[in-house]
Motif scaffolding. Structure first.
Motif, PDB file in Angstrom:
ATOM      1  N   UNK A  91      37.431  45.596  38.474  1.00 44.89           N
ATOM      2  CA  UNK A  91      38.665  45.798  37.734  1.00 44.89           C
ATOM      3  C   UNK A  91      39.830  45.505  38.671  1.00 44.89           C
ATOM      4  N   UNK A  92      40.745  44.643  38.222  1.00 42.54           N
ATOM      5  CA  UNK A  92      41.842  44.243  39.109  1.00 42.54           C
ATOM      6  C   UNK A  92      43.151  44.938  38.765  1.00 42.54           C
ATOM      7  N   UNK A  93      43.200  45.625  37.639  1.00 37.60           N
ATOM      8  CA  UNK A  93      44.383  46.401  37.274  1.00 37.60           C
ATOM      9  C   UNK A  93      44.004  47.362  36.155  1.00 37.60           C
ATOM     10  N   UNK A  94      44.704  48.496  36.063  1.00 40.46           N
ATOM     11  CA  UNK A  94      44.505  49.365  34.897  1.00 40.46           C
ATOM     12  C   UNK A  94      45.567  49.051  33.833  1.00 40.46           C
ATOM     13  N   UNK A  95      46.523  48.183  34.161  1.00 40.61           N
ATOM     14  CA  UNK A  95      47.609  47.870  33.231  1.00 40.61           C
ATOM     15  C   UNK A  95      47.201  46.823  32.206  1.00 40.61           C
ATOM     16  N   UNK A  96      47.851  46.871  31.058  1.00 38.45           N
ATOM     17  CA  UNK A  96      47.529  45.896  30.015  1.00 38.45           C
ATOM     18  C   UNK A  96      48.745  45.714  29.143  1.00 38.45           C
ATOM     19  N   UNK A  97      48.908  44.520  28.580  1.00 37.27           N
ATOM     20  CA  UNK A  97      50.013  44.296  27.648  1.00 37.27           C
ATOM     21  C   UNK A  97      49.634  44.710  26.232  1.00 37.27           C
TER      22      UNK A  97
ATOM     23  N   UNK B 294      28.741  39.623  47.625  1.00 39.60           N
ATOM     24  CA  UNK B 294      28.058  38.327  47.595  1.00 39.60           C
ATOM     25  C   UNK B 294      27.078  38.228  48.768  1.00 39.60           C
ATOM     26  N   UNK B 295      27.478  38.728  49.924  1.00 39.24           N
ATOM     27  CA  UNK B 295      26.575  38.700  51.089  1.00 39.24           C
ATOM     28  C   UNK B 295      25.369  39.617  50.874  1.00 39.24           C
ATOM     29  N   UNK B 296      25.534  40.608  49.997  1.00 39.72           N
ATOM     30  CA  UNK B 296      24.421  41.526  49.717  1.00 39.72           C
ATOM     31  C   UNK B 296      23.532  41.015  48.577  1.00 39.72           C
ATOM     32  N   UNK B 297      23.770  39.815  48.130  1.00 35.32           N
ATOM     33  CA  UNK B 297      22.868  39.209  47.149  1.00 35.32           C
ATOM     34  C   UNK B 297      23.395  39.168  45.724  1.00 35.32           C
ATOM     35  N   UNK B 298      24.639  39.635  45.506  1.00 36.57           N
ATOM     36  CA  UNK B 298      25.179  39.574  44.146  1.00 36.57           C
ATOM     37  C   UNK B 298      25.458  38.122  43.773  1.00 36.57           C
ATOM     38  N   UNK B 299      25.052  37.752  42.543  1.00 35.53           N
ATOM     39  CA  UNK B 299      25.163  36.355  42.119  1.00 35.53           C
ATOM     40  C   UNK B 299      26.258  36.124  41.084  1.00 35.53           C
ATOM     41  N   UNK B 300      26.692  37.248  40.476  1.00 34.52           N
ATOM     42  CA  UNK B 300      27.667  37.080  39.397  1.00 34.52           C
ATOM     43  C   UNK B 300      28.787  38.099  39.554  1.00 34.52           C
ATOM     44  N   UNK B 301      30.017  37.632  39.478  1.00 31.81           N
ATOM     45  CA  UNK B 301      31.175  38.533  39.536  1.00 31.81           C
ATOM     46  C   UNK B 301      32.035  38.292  38.308  1.00 31.81           C
ATOM     47  N   UNK B 302      32.476  39.398  37.706  1.00 31.76           N
ATOM     48  CA  UNK B 302      33.400  39.315  36.578  1.00 31.76           C
ATOM     49  C   UNK B 302      34.664  40.086  36.924  1.00 31.76           C
ATOM     50  N   UNK B 303      35.819  39.489  36.700  1.00 33.05           N
ATOM     51  CA  UNK B 303      37.084  40.197  36.860  1.00 33.05           C
ATOM     52  C   UNK B 303      37.502  40.746  35.509  1.00 33.05           C
ATOM     53  N   UNK B 304      37.945  42.002  35.516  1.00 32.10           N
ATOM     54  CA  UNK B 304      38.327  42.615  34.262  1.00 32.10           C
ATOM     55  C   UNK B 304      39.430  43.632  34.534  1.00 32.10           C
ATOM     56  N   UNK B 305      39.676  44.526  33.572  1.00 29.80           N
ATOM     57  CA  UNK B 305      40.755  45.493  33.770  1.00 29.80           C
ATOM     58  C   UNK B 305      40.684  46.568  32.706  1.00 29.80           C
ATOM     59  N   UNK B 306      41.806  47.024  32.320  1.00 28.32           N
ATOM     60  CA  UNK B 306      43.126  46.459  32.114  1.00 28.32           C
ATOM     61  C   UNK B 306      43.072  44.970  31.774  1.00 28.32           C
ATOM     62  N   UNK B 307      44.235  44.354  31.805  1.00 28.38           N
ATOM     63  CA  UNK B 307      44.276  42.918  31.536  1.00 28.38           C
ATOM     64  C   UNK B 307      44.435  42.175  32.864  1.00 28.38           C
ATOM     65  N   UNK B 308      43.369  41.495  33.324  1.00 26.33           N
ATOM     66  CA  UNK B 308      43.437  40.878  34.646  1.00 26.33           C
ATOM     67  C   UNK B 308      44.588  39.889  34.809  1.00 26.33           C
ATOM     68  N   UNK B 309      44.994  39.230  33.713  1.00 28.08           N
ATOM     69  CA  UNK B 309      46.025  38.198  33.864  1.00 28.08           C
ATOM     70  C   UNK B 309      47.445  38.767  33.930  1.00 28.08           C
ATOM     71  N   UNK B 310      47.598  40.111  33.847  1.00 28.34           N
ATOM     72  CA  UNK B 310      48.944  40.660  34.089  1.00 28.34           C
ATOM     73  C   UNK B 310      49.101  41.087  35.548  1.00 28.34           C
ATOM     74  N   UNK B 311      48.022  40.992  36.345  1.00 32.67           N
ATOM     75  CA  UNK B 311      48.138  41.328  37.773  1.00 32.67           C
ATOM     76  C   UNK B 311      48.841  40.176  38.495  1.00 32.67           C
ATOM     77  N   UNK B 312      49.907  40.534  39.230  1.00 28.49           N
ATOM     78  CA  UNK B 312      50.683  39.521  39.959  1.00 28.49           C
ATOM     79  C   UNK B 312      49.783  38.796  40.966  1.00 28.49           C
ATOM     80  N   UNK B 313      49.934  37.524  41.083  1.00 31.74           N
ATOM     81  CA  UNK B 313      49.194  36.686  42.047  1.00 31.74           C
ATOM     82  C   UNK B 313      47.686  36.667  41.813  1.00 31.74           C
ATOM     83  N   UNK B 314      47.268  36.903  40.578  1.00 28.62           N
ATOM     84  CA  UNK B 314      45.831  36.957  40.289  1.00 28.62           C
ATOM     85  C   UNK B 314      45.127  35.662  40.710  1.00 28.62           C
ATOM     86  N   UNK B 315      45.849  34.522  40.627  1.00 26.93           N
ATOM     87  CA  UNK B 315      45.189  33.251  40.953  1.00 26.93           C
ATOM     88  C   UNK B 315      44.714  33.188  42.401  1.00 26.93           C
TER      89      UNK B 315
END
Ligand code: SAM
Length: 334
Positions: free
Chosen positions: A24-30, A63-84
């Motif tokens: 989760x990259x933010x708890x905020x959402x629009x 990833x170094x521990x073997x995780x193969x898949x990561x999902x970004x979520x939130x809140x709304x991830x695209x309202x986090x500043x500098x998400x790119x």
């Protein structure tokens, strides 16, 4: 450091290997979706929120521990500043899959840049195709903005796009078929989600609105034959295909078809709490560790491995309207 060819580092006490992390990259959402949040939400103060650099560091360690898949979520991830910048950092890791769950409102602006930065797949939430109902469910959302976002995502050429719809009786149950036809027309997948008892919401009583996956499935089967599929995108959806379309229909059924037996997931909240199960409170604070050890990854790696023993066998959701976990979904990271 663990190597991906070694035996997996992240195995819980029931023999399940963790290969998938949702950050989760933010708890905020629009939006203020009625099943997810209360109308008046208090969001976390900045110092409690993980920085983008801290989130990127955690992603690399996983990833170094073997995780193969990561999902970004939130809140709304695209309202986090500098998400790119975070998307670029994670996009450079050695992963099989990198995805985001979004409400779509910011996709007209971000879709192409996300793709360029290394994002492979998007889940876009869409509960209604009727502007009034969409507004009623999201409280603040504009349907057209999300529809434009879906088109922008299709245009950008992601490896996969899936719509997510939470179906509620008396709210959007009658739109199931329209949502299926929309997904077919757009050539994208769609998953129907049973509402979960997370967070004390004020809008409705969850026992009155609960709509099971079996009920949704029979609505669809009145028009389309559903053929069970063995497709697995590494998440909790059970997939079906229709004979005359490339669109897959998924069902996420935390109540009626408990998916704990083959759970491969953990989550990290935006406060840096590693949650071992969506429906339980078992957790480990990683933020404190990260801040105490700004350059040495070993303590964090060891803490993550040790936390696997905390992963419970299963969650127990009931449909009687009781809140099972006080965390709202925007805190947990959907
Ligand atoms: N803001 C993004 C979005 O709208 O997709 C990501 C976060 S949202 C919490 C992730 C997913 O969780 C959405 O598909 C949303 O519909 C779903 N969700 C939220 N609260 C839920 C609940 N109580 N039960 C089931 N699904 C829920």
């Amino acid at each position: 450091m663990s190597d991906k060819t070694d035996k997996p580092a992240l195995v819980d006490q029931f023999g399940r290997t963790v290969t998938y992390v949702r950050l989760s990259v933010t708890d905020r959402c629009d939006f203020r979706c009625v099943y997810c949040m209360s109308e008046e939400m208090e969001f976390l103060p900045r110092e409690q929120v993980m920085t983008l650099e801290e989130i990127a560091r955690i992603a690399r360690i996983f990833s170094e521990l073997g995780v193969e898949k990561i999902r970004l979520t939130g809140g709304e991830p695209l309202v986090r500043k500098d998400i790119l910048s975070l998307v670029r950092d994670i996009g450079n890791l050695e992963l099989n899959d990198f995805a985001m769950t979004t409400n779509g409102s910011q996709l007209p602006r971000y879709a192409q840049d996300l793709k360029t930065a290394g994002m492979k797949r998007l889940n876009i939430s869409l509960d209604s195709l009727d502007p009034e109902k969409f507004r009623r469910i999201t409280r603040t959302g504009r349907l057209q903005q999300v529809l434009d976002g879906i088109d922008a995502a299709i245009e950008a050429g992601f490896e996969g796009i899936k719509l997510n719809s939470v179906i509620m009786k008396g709210r959007n149950e009658e739109e199931v078929m329209d949502l299926v036809h929309f997904a077919r027309d757009k050539g994208v997948d769609i998953s129907f989600i049973e509402e979960m008892p997370l967070g004390d919401i004020s809008d409705h009583s969850r026992d009155e609105t609960f709509c099971s996956s079996d009920e949704v499935r029979s609505i669809i089967e009145a028009r389309h034959r559903l053929i069970p599929s063995t497709d697995d995108t590494g998440g909790p959806s059970r997939y079906f295909r229709m004979p005359d379309s490339t669109t897959r229909i998924g069902f996420i059924s935390p109540h009626t078809h408990n998916f704990c037996g083959d759970c491969n997931r953990v989550r990290m909240t935006v406060e840096g709490r590693l949650l071992l199960c969506l429906g339980n409170e078992h957790s480990k604070d990683l933020r404190g560790l990260l801040r105490r050890h700004p350059t040495d990854d070993d303590p964090i790696r060891e803490a993550i491995i040790a936390a696997m023993d905390l992963k419970p066998r299963e969650h127990h959701f009931t449909t009687d309207g009781d809140v099972q976990v006080v965390r709202f979904m925007n805190m947990t990271g959907g």
